[in-house]
Write a protein that holds these residues in place. Structure first.
Motif, PDB file in Angstrom:
ATOM      1  N   ARG A 133       0.738  -1.130  -0.056  1.00 12.13           N
ATOM      2  CA  ARG A 133      -0.090  -0.036   0.168  1.00 12.13           C
ATOM      3  C   ARG A 133       0.632   1.397   0.655  1.00 12.13           C
ATOM      4  O   ARG A 133       0.572   2.037  -0.313  1.00 12.13           O
ATOM      5  N   GLU A 134       1.885   1.144   0.716  1.00 11.42           N
ATOM      6  CA  GLU A 134       3.112   2.198   0.846  1.00 11.42           C
ATOM      7  C   GLU A 134       3.978   3.031  -0.659  1.00 11.42           C
ATOM      8  O   GLU A 134       3.793   3.673  -1.086  1.00 11.42           O
ATOM      9  N   GLU A 135       3.538   1.540  -1.065  1.00  6.99           N
ATOM     10  CA  GLU A 135       4.210   1.663  -2.159  1.00  6.99           C
ATOM     11  C   GLU A 135       3.478   2.124  -3.616  1.00  6.99           C
ATOM     12  O   GLU A 135       3.929   1.679  -4.757  1.00  6.99           O
ATOM     13  N   GLY A 136       1.681   1.622  -3.284  1.00  4.74           N
ATOM     14  CA  GLY A 136       1.270   2.343  -4.246  1.00  4.74           C
ATOM     15  C   GLY A 136       1.059   1.484  -5.512  1.00  4.74           C
ATOM     16  O   GLY A 136       0.343   1.521  -6.859  1.00  4.74           O
ATOM     17  N   LEU A 137       1.317  -0.301  -4.439  1.00  2.00           N
ATOM     18  CA  LEU A 137       1.056  -1.003  -5.667  1.00  2.00           C
ATOM     19  C   LEU A 137      -0.496  -1.726  -5.759  1.00  2.00           C
ATOM     20  O   LEU A 137      -0.886  -2.139  -5.476  1.00  2.00           O
ATOM     21  N   TYR A 138      -1.418  -1.116  -5.684  1.00  2.00           N
ATOM     22  CA  TYR A 138      -2.785  -1.864  -5.674  1.00  2.00           C
ATOM     23  C   TYR A 138      -3.519  -0.656  -7.125  1.00  2.00           C
ATOM     24  O   TYR A 138      -3.071  -0.095  -7.737  1.00  2.00           O
ATOM     25  N   ASN A 139      -4.990  -1.016  -6.919  1.00  2.00           N
ATOM     26  CA  ASN A 139      -5.571  -0.358  -8.211  1.00  2.00           C
ATOM     27  C   ASN A 139      -5.694   0.914  -7.280  1.00  2.00           C
ATOM     28  O   ASN A 139      -6.971   0.711  -6.689  1.00  2.00           O
ATOM     29  N   ARG A 140      -5.366   1.983  -7.772  1.00  2.00           N
ATOM     30  CA  ARG A 140      -6.278   3.174  -7.095  1.00  2.00           C
ATOM     31  C   ARG A 140      -8.220   3.250  -7.704  1.00  2.00           C
ATOM     32  O   ARG A 140      -8.861   4.113  -6.697  1.00  2.00           O
ATOM     33  N   GLU A 141      -8.406   2.744  -8.051  1.00  2.00           N
ATOM     34  CA  GLU A 141     -10.402   2.832  -8.700  1.00  2.00           C
ATOM     35  C   GLU A 141     -11.014   1.580  -7.121  1.00  2.00           C
ATOM     36  O   GLU A 141     -11.563   2.623  -7.354  1.00  2.00           O
ATOM     37  N   ASN A 142      -9.725   0.619  -6.572  1.00  2.00           N
ATOM     38  CA  ASN A 142     -10.968   0.155  -5.790  1.00  2.00           C
ATOM     39  C   ASN A 142     -10.661  -0.256  -4.804  1.00  2.00           C
ATOM     40  O   ASN A 142     -10.519  -0.423  -3.796  1.00  2.00           O
ATOM     41  N   THR A 143      -9.157   0.485  -4.882  1.00  2.00           N
ATOM     42  CA  THR A 143      -7.987   0.237  -3.454  1.00  2.00           C
ATOM     43  C   THR A 143      -7.982  -1.356  -3.151  1.00  2.00           C
ATOM     44  O   THR A 143      -6.923  -1.903  -2.854  1.00  2.00           O
ATOM     45  N   GLY A 144      -8.142  -2.160  -4.698  1.00  2.00           N
ATOM     46  CA  GLY A 144      -7.972  -3.249  -4.167  1.00  2.00           C
ATOM     47  C   GLY A 144      -6.031  -3.591  -4.868  1.00  2.00           C
ATOM     48  O   GLY A 144      -5.840  -2.486  -5.240  1.00  2.00           O
ATOM     49  N   LEU A 145      -5.703  -4.661  -4.328  1.00  2.00           N
ATOM     50  CA  LEU A 145      -4.287  -4.866  -4.717  1.00  2.00           C
ATOM     51  C   LEU A 145      -3.570  -4.718  -6.608  1.00  2.00           C
ATOM     52  O   LEU A 145      -4.462  -6.067  -6.946  1.00  2.00           O
ATOM     53  N   ALA A 146      -3.067  -4.755  -6.964  1.00  2.00           N
ATOM     54  CA  ALA A 146      -3.088  -5.073  -8.289  1.00  2.00           C
ATOM     55  C   ALA A 146      -2.294  -6.268  -8.815  1.00  2.00           C
ATOM     56  O   ALA A 146      -2.151  -6.734  -9.897  1.00  2.00           O
ATOM     57  N   GLY A 147      -1.474  -6.982  -7.070  1.00  2.00           N
ATOM     58  CA  GLY A 147      -1.062  -7.759  -7.481  1.00  2.00           C
ATOM     59  C   GLY A 147      -2.097  -9.516  -6.297  1.00  2.00           C
ATOM     60  O   GLY A 147      -3.180  -8.884  -5.593  1.00  2.00           O
ATOM     61  N   LEU A 148      -1.107 -10.103  -5.993  1.00  3.16           N
ATOM     62  CA  LEU A 148      -1.797 -11.204  -5.351  1.00  3.16           C
ATOM     63  C   LEU A 148      -0.261 -11.360  -4.779  1.00  3.16           C
ATOM     64  O   LEU A 148       0.735 -10.944  -4.731  1.00  3.16           O
ATOM     65  N   LEU A 149      -1.237 -11.240  -3.068  1.00  3.76           N
ATOM     66  CA  LEU A 149      -0.658 -11.324  -1.470  1.00  3.76           C
ATOM     67  C   LEU A 149      -0.012 -12.436  -0.844  1.00  3.76           C
ATOM     68  O   LEU A 149      -1.453 -12.684  -1.088  1.00  3.76           O
ATOM     69  N   LEU A 150       1.040 -13.012  -0.861  1.00  2.99           N
ATOM     70  CA  LEU A 150       0.855 -14.569  -0.242  1.00  2.99           C
ATOM     71  C   LEU A 150       1.008 -14.811   1.034  1.00  2.99           C
ATOM     72  O   LEU A 150       2.625 -13.810   1.580  1.00  2.99           O
ATOM     73  N   ARG A 151       0.648 -15.120   2.545  1.00  2.00           N
ATOM     74  CA  ARG A 151       1.628 -14.921   3.384  1.00  2.00           C
ATOM     75  C   ARG A 151       1.617 -16.253   3.788  1.00  2.00           C
ATOM     76  O   ARG A 151       0.504 -16.736   4.059  1.00  2.00           O
ATOM     77  N   ILE A 152       1.349 -16.428   5.011  1.00  4.35           N
ATOM     78  CA  ILE A 152       2.256 -17.787   5.361  1.00  4.35           C
ATOM     79  C   ILE A 152       2.258 -16.894   7.279  1.00  4.35           C
ATOM     80  O   ILE A 152       3.470 -16.404   7.165  1.00  4.35           O
ATOM     81  N   ASN A 153       1.270 -16.999   8.244  1.00  8.04           N
ATOM     82  CA  ASN A 153       1.425 -16.452   9.299  1.00  8.04           C
ATOM     83  C   ASN A 153       1.624 -17.994  10.621  1.00  8.04           C
ATOM     84  O   ASN A 153       1.838 -17.465  11.862  1.00  8.04           O
ATOM     85  N   LYS A 154       1.675 -18.554  10.188  1.00  8.95           N
ATOM     86  CA  LYS A 154       1.795 -20.441  11.797  1.00  8.95           C
ATOM     87  C   LYS A 154       2.237 -21.243  10.974  1.00  8.95           C
ATOM     88  O   LYS A 154       1.800 -21.166   9.249  1.00  8.95           O
ATOM     89  N   ILE A 155       3.638 -21.903  11.439  1.00  6.52           N
ATOM     90  CA  ILE A 155       3.373 -23.300  10.775  1.00  6.52           C
ATOM     91  C   ILE A 155       4.192 -23.911  12.436  1.00  6.52           C
ATOM     92  O   ILE A 155       4.796 -23.895  13.138  1.00  6.52           O
ATOM     93  N   SER A 156       3.279 -24.947  12.269  1.00  2.54           N
ATOM     94  CA  SER A 156       3.167 -26.119  13.181  1.00  2.54           C
ATOM     95  C   SER A 156       3.404 -26.849  12.717  1.00  2.54           C
ATOM     96  O   SER A 156       3.531 -28.020  11.840  1.00  2.54           O
ATOM     97  N   ILE A 157       4.886 -27.884  13.663  1.00  2.00           N
ATOM     98  CA  ILE A 157       5.394 -28.682  13.291  1.00  2.00           C
ATOM     99  C   ILE A 157       5.161 -30.518  13.828  1.00  2.00           C
ATOM    100  O   ILE A 157       5.076 -30.252  15.996  1.00  2.00           O
ATOM    101  N   PHE A 158       4.465 -31.688  12.924  1.00  2.00           N
ATOM    102  CA  PHE A 158       4.621 -32.183  14.038  1.00  2.00           C
ATOM    103  C   PHE A 158       5.301 -33.795  13.311  1.00  2.00           C
ATOM    104  O   PHE A 158       5.949 -33.356  13.089  1.00  2.00           O
ATOM    105  N   LYS A 168      -4.574 -15.501   1.388  1.00  2.00           N
ATOM    106  CA  LYS A 168      -4.151 -15.351   0.011  1.00  2.00           C
ATOM    107  C   LYS A 168      -5.295 -14.494  -0.671  1.00  2.00           C
ATOM    108  O   LYS A 168      -6.803 -14.286  -0.041  1.00  2.00           O
ATOM    109  N   HIS A 169      -4.444 -12.799  -0.542  1.00  2.00           N
ATOM    110  CA  HIS A 169      -5.233 -11.432  -0.209  1.00  2.00           C
ATOM    111  C   HIS A 169      -4.633 -10.450  -1.959  1.00  2.00           C
ATOM    112  O   HIS A 169      -3.914 -10.799  -2.553  1.00  2.00           O
ATOM    113  N   ARG A 170      -6.222 -10.459  -2.054  1.00  2.00           N
ATOM    114  CA  ARG A 170      -6.301  -8.879  -2.935  1.00  2.00           C
ATOM    115  C   ARG A 170      -6.891  -7.746  -2.578  1.00  2.00           C
ATOM    116  O   ARG A 170      -7.535  -7.558  -3.649  1.00  2.00           O
TER     117      ARG A 170
END
Length: 200
Positions: A133-158, A168-170
């Motif tokens: 968002r800070e770098e302006g990498l989003y669609n200014r018409e609808n504030t959606g991201l111009a690309g795809l953001l992928l994030r893993i925020n938890k890893i559980s090891i068994f 998975k975020h737009r």
């Protein structure tokens, strides 16, 4: 759990995570840089419950596993969620991967992940939602991201299994939460489950 690593262009660093023996909580994470005997940063995490029945996360055995395999886990897990809710993939100008939730993730591992996703024929980068968002990498018409953001925020090891949770975020274009299960078979990590757990 102890991790030793060197970020590109910086001094060697050591991160140690442990449980306070007097109370059982909180979990403390201390980061040392160079030859310093005093931690540069200290973080404290308080949980009502820690789901680690074997105590694996707080043994030295877990650190080599993370260091060796985490890049491969990211590639397998995030690739497995690309077919989930494919409308999020439409007209994407880039794929951004947020790898900030894995302490000590080596630069070489991050580079491996980004190179892997170049197969989708779009620009790949490491970035958080805030950075995009800070770098302006989003669609200014609808504030959606111009690309795809992928994030893993938890890893559980068994025992012989890894469970990864993430997003998975737009932006305002929609998002899903997901869970991916990896099992080691014949010496290789394989995806055995990839499912959405929440859809926006």
């Amino acid at each position: 759990m102890k991790q030793t690593y060197t970020r590109q262009g910086s001094q060697p660093a050591v991160t140690i995570a442990y449980i306070d023996q007097d109370t059982g909580l909180p979990v403390k994470e201390e980061a040392y840089t160079g030859g310093n005997s005093t931690p540069a940063t200290t973080k404290m995490y308080v949980f009502e419950e820690i789901d680690d029945p074997t105590g694996f996360l707080f043994t030295s055995a877990s650190a080599p596993l993370l260091e060796r395999d985490v890049a491969n886990w990211f590639c397998l897990a995030l690739d497995a969620v690309m077919p989930l809710d494919t409308t999020l993939n439409s007209n994407m100008n880039y794929i951004a991967v947020d790898m900030s939730d894995v302490p000590g993730f080596h630069e070489s591992g991050k580079k491996q992940v980004l190179q892997y996703f170049e197969k989708y024929k779009v620009k790949t980068m490491e970035a958080s939602l805030e950075q995009l968002r800070e770098e302006g990498l989003y669609n200014r018409e609808n504030t959606g991201l111009a690309g795809l953001l992928l994030r893993i925020n938890k890893i559980s090891i068994f025992d012989g299994q890894v469970v990864l949770n993430g997003f998975k975020h737009r932006g305002t274009g929609g998002a899903i939460r997901f869970r991916v299960v990896l099992n080691r078979k014949n010496g290789q990590w394989q995806v055995t489950e990839a499912v959405p757990t929440w859809i926006s």
